[in-house]
Design an enzyme around this catalytic site. Structure first.
Site, PDB file in Angstrom:
ATOM      1  N   TYR A 110      -5.273  -4.802  18.554  1.00 53.27           N
ATOM      2  CA  TYR A 110      -5.999  -4.103  17.488  1.00 53.27           C
ATOM      3  C   TYR A 110      -7.496  -4.393  17.588  1.00 53.27           C
ATOM      4  CZ  TYR A 110      -6.738  -2.358  12.707  1.00 53.27           C
ATOM      5  OH  TYR A 110      -7.156  -1.667  11.601  1.00 53.27           O
ATOM      6  N   LEU A 140       4.761   0.639   7.599  1.00 55.48           N
ATOM      7  CA  LEU A 140       4.838   1.353   6.315  1.00 55.48           C
ATOM      8  C   LEU A 140       3.979   0.672   5.252  1.00 55.48           C
ATOM      9  CD1 LEU A 140       8.631   2.233   6.272  1.00 55.48           C
ATOM     10  CD2 LEU A 140       6.735   3.554   7.172  1.00 55.48           C
ATOM     11  N   ASP A 178      -4.595   2.385   3.874  1.00 57.16           N
ATOM     12  CA  ASP A 178      -3.319   2.011   3.272  1.00 57.16           C
ATOM     13  C   ASP A 178      -3.453   1.804   1.769  1.00 57.16           C
ATOM     14  OD1 ASP A 178      -2.676   1.996   5.912  1.00 57.16           O
ATOM     15  OD2 ASP A 178      -2.191  -0.134   6.033  1.00 57.16           O
TER      16      ASP A 178
HETATM   17  P1  ADP Z   1       2.930  -3.943   7.177  1.00 52.17           P
HETATM   18  O1  ADP Z   1       2.907  -2.922   8.258  1.00 52.17           O
HETATM   19  O2  ADP Z   1       4.288  -4.050   6.562  1.00 52.17           O
HETATM   20  O3  ADP Z   1       1.830  -3.766   6.180  1.00 52.17           O
HETATM   21  P2  ADP Z   1       1.459  -6.350   7.667  1.00 52.17           P
HETATM   22  O4  ADP Z   1       1.526  -7.373   8.753  1.00 52.17           O
HETATM   23  O5  ADP Z   1       0.188  -5.655   7.423  1.00 52.17           O
HETATM   24  O6  ADP Z   1       2.668  -5.336   7.917  1.00 52.17           O
HETATM   25  O7  ADP Z   1       1.853  -7.041   6.285  1.00 52.17           O
HETATM   26  C1  ADP Z   1       3.083  -7.738   6.164  1.00 52.17           C
HETATM   27  C2  ADP Z   1       2.842  -9.050   5.477  1.00 52.17           C
HETATM   28  O8  ADP Z   1       2.501  -8.833   4.083  1.00 52.17           O
HETATM   29  C3  ADP Z   1       4.084  -9.920   5.409  1.00 52.17           C
HETATM   30  O9  ADP Z   1       4.255 -10.663   6.613  1.00 52.17           O
HETATM   31  C4  ADP Z   1       3.776 -10.799   4.222  1.00 52.17           C
HETATM   32  O10 ADP Z   1       2.889 -11.827   4.592  1.00 52.17           O
HETATM   33  C5  ADP Z   1       3.033  -9.849   3.290  1.00 52.17           C
HETATM   34  N1  ADP Z   1       3.958  -9.220   2.318  1.00 52.17           N
HETATM   35  C6  ADP Z   1       4.286  -7.920   2.226  1.00 52.17           C
HETATM   36  N2  ADP Z   1       5.163  -7.711   1.218  1.00 52.17           N
HETATM   37  C7  ADP Z   1       5.409  -8.907   0.657  1.00 52.17           C
HETATM   38  C8  ADP Z   1       6.241  -9.375  -0.423  1.00 52.17           C
HETATM   39  N3  ADP Z   1       7.013  -8.538  -1.133  1.00 52.17           N
HETATM   40  N4  ADP Z   1       6.252 -10.701  -0.691  1.00 52.17           N
HETATM   41  C9  ADP Z   1       5.464 -11.543   0.016  1.00 52.17           C
HETATM   42  N5  ADP Z   1       4.665 -11.166   1.035  1.00 52.17           N
HETATM   43  C10 ADP Z   1       4.633  -9.877   1.352  1.00 52.17           C
HETATM   44 MG    MG Z   2      -0.223  -3.810   6.670  1.00 54.01          MG
END
Ligand code: ADP
Ligand code: MG
Length: 396
Positions: free
Chosen positions: A239, A140, A187
């Site tokens: 990926y 998401l 995104d």
């Molecule tokens: P996603 O599908 O949720 O985008 P990603 O691996 O691309 O998954 O990104 C997730 C990463 O983004 C988390 O592991 C963290 O490092 C960072 N992240 C997302 N939201 C936050 C937040 N609120 N606070 C700190 N880091 C965040």
């Molecule tokens: Mg992501």
């Protein structure tokens, strides 16, 4: 995310007060997104159709006058601090010195200053505290949410006049170079450009974006997310392998990107590349066509008519691109058996969530069917919720 019922905007303010001992000057936020259709087409210069969701990442912010930037998140106990003038040396070369989560907001600060051409000594420093209700790693795009929130907040307080597309590029650069995740721009565009009750039809080559009304409420439809709980990771090889296969296919056909390949070109490609590459390319080429067909169908016939396109998209990802997992297939099959209009995995694959387009009165049936199917297969229970197409990044 904290395990409380606190609204994330209040959690961001509370975290700010706790870590920085003061009240923030304001809060900004940006949403996660669901991709309705168009998977792995973005980095092939193709088409995507995402929408922003009601789940948001909020940032509470206050300027500092010493050129330092400090970031805190509910994900982490500490505070990460660097000087704005050090960002250029940290990214990308020494990014490993920064905790991974902090590379997202600090990478946005870095990329924003670089694209604005601002001398990093000129802007004031900032303190930033993040809280979110976007599920992480569920496909998401919590990453675009934290990038988008940071980008609109910093652009405003630093007086950097970049449009939304430019801010999306800032987010992508942060994710590619400061974090090191080779993702496309979908995104960030969805998170920055989202509109209530609409999807964003994005041409990933020109970055031209059109708002496409979804009309879900009028049609009595809901979008149900079935989060499998299986964590995807860009760090695993899948990926990168898919991107490499796409590049091989484009090179074999002598085109800059698979965007330039039509379904009628596929038989010719079969002579030039191995079977795996052919199937990877076939997914991208047919998926691009499905996005165009979905936009036309939405405009001409409304959302109830797009079900078959969603189902075909899932089959293509499962069989040709091979990025589904048994949990995602189970979610899709269960939703369709329980009467969903259409269903598919969404996001980059290898885990994450499926979406199902469901008549309002069947949401409970679909939820129960997916839960039961997971149980029968011995999978951990999925998290199931509805998403509402919502507005993009903004000051709260
Ligand atoms: P996603 O599908 O949720 O985008 P990603 O691996 O691309 O998954 O990104 C997730 C990463 O983004 C988390 O592991 C963290 O490092 C960072 N992240 C997302 N939201 C936050 C937040 N609120 N606070 C700190 N880091 C965040
Ligand atoms: Mg992501």
């Amino acid at each position: 995310m904290t395990a409380t019922d606190t609204r994330p905007v209040d959690a961001a303010r509370a975290l700010f007060a706790d870590r920085f001992g003061a009240a923030p000057a304001g809060t900004w936020s940006a949403p996660g997104r669901v991709n309705l259709i168009g998977e792995h087409t973005d980095y092939n210069d193709g088409f995507v159709l995402p929408f922003a969701i009601q789940h948001r990442t909020h940032v509470a912010l206050a300027p500092r006058n010493d050129g330092r930037v400090r970031v805190a998140s509910t994900f982490d106990d500490g505070v990460v601090e660097v000087g704005l003038a050090e960002l250029g040396a940290l990214f990308p070369a020494r990014r490993d010195e920064i905790p991974e989560w902090a590379r997202y907001p600090l990478g946005v600060a870095w990329a924003l200053l670089e694209s604005a051409g601002t001398d990093p000594h000129t802007p004031t420093g900032v303190d930033l505290a993040f809280a979110s209700d976007v599920p992480v790693g569920a496909g998401l795009s919590s990453s675009a949410a934290i990038e988008g929130a940071t980008a609109v907040a910093l652009a405003e307080i630093w007086g950097i006049d970049l449009d939304r597309v430019a801010l999306a590029k800032v987010g992508r650069r942060a994710e590619n170079e400061a974090v090191g995740a080779p993702t496309g721009i979908m995104d960030q565009m969805a998170s920055l450009l989202g509109r209530a009750d609409a999807a964003i039809f994005l041409d990933c080559r020109s970055l031209e974006a059109q708002v496409v009304d979804l009309g879900l409420a009028g049609a009595g439809l809901e979008l149900v997310v079935i989060d499998t709980g299986v964590k995807h990771s860009h760090a695993t090889g899948g990926y990168g392998e898919r991107r490499a296969a796409c590049e091989r296919g484009a090179a074999a056909l002598g085109v800059p990107a698979l965007r330039d390949v039509a379904p009628r070109d596929l038989p010719r490609l079969a002579e030039l590349v191995d079977d795996v590459t052919l199937r990877r390319v076939r997914h991208v080429v047919t998926e691009n066509q499905r996005v165009l067909d979905t936009v036309r169908t939405l405009r001409d016939h409304g959302p109830t008519a797009i079900g078959d396109l969603l189902v075909a998209s899932h089959a293509s990802m499962r069989d040709d691109f091979e990025i589904s997992v048994p949990e995602l297939d189970t979610a899709v099959d269960a939703a369709l058996s329980a009467g969903a209009v259409g269903a598919r995995m969404t996001g980059g694959g290898f885990g994450g969530a499926a979406i199902a387009l469901v008549a309002r009165e069947k949401v409970q049936e679909v939820t129960d069917a997916a839960t039961a199917a997971f149980d029968a297969a011995g999978f951990a229970a999925p998290t199931i919720f509805t998403v509402t197409p919502s507005a993009g990044a903004a000051r709260d």
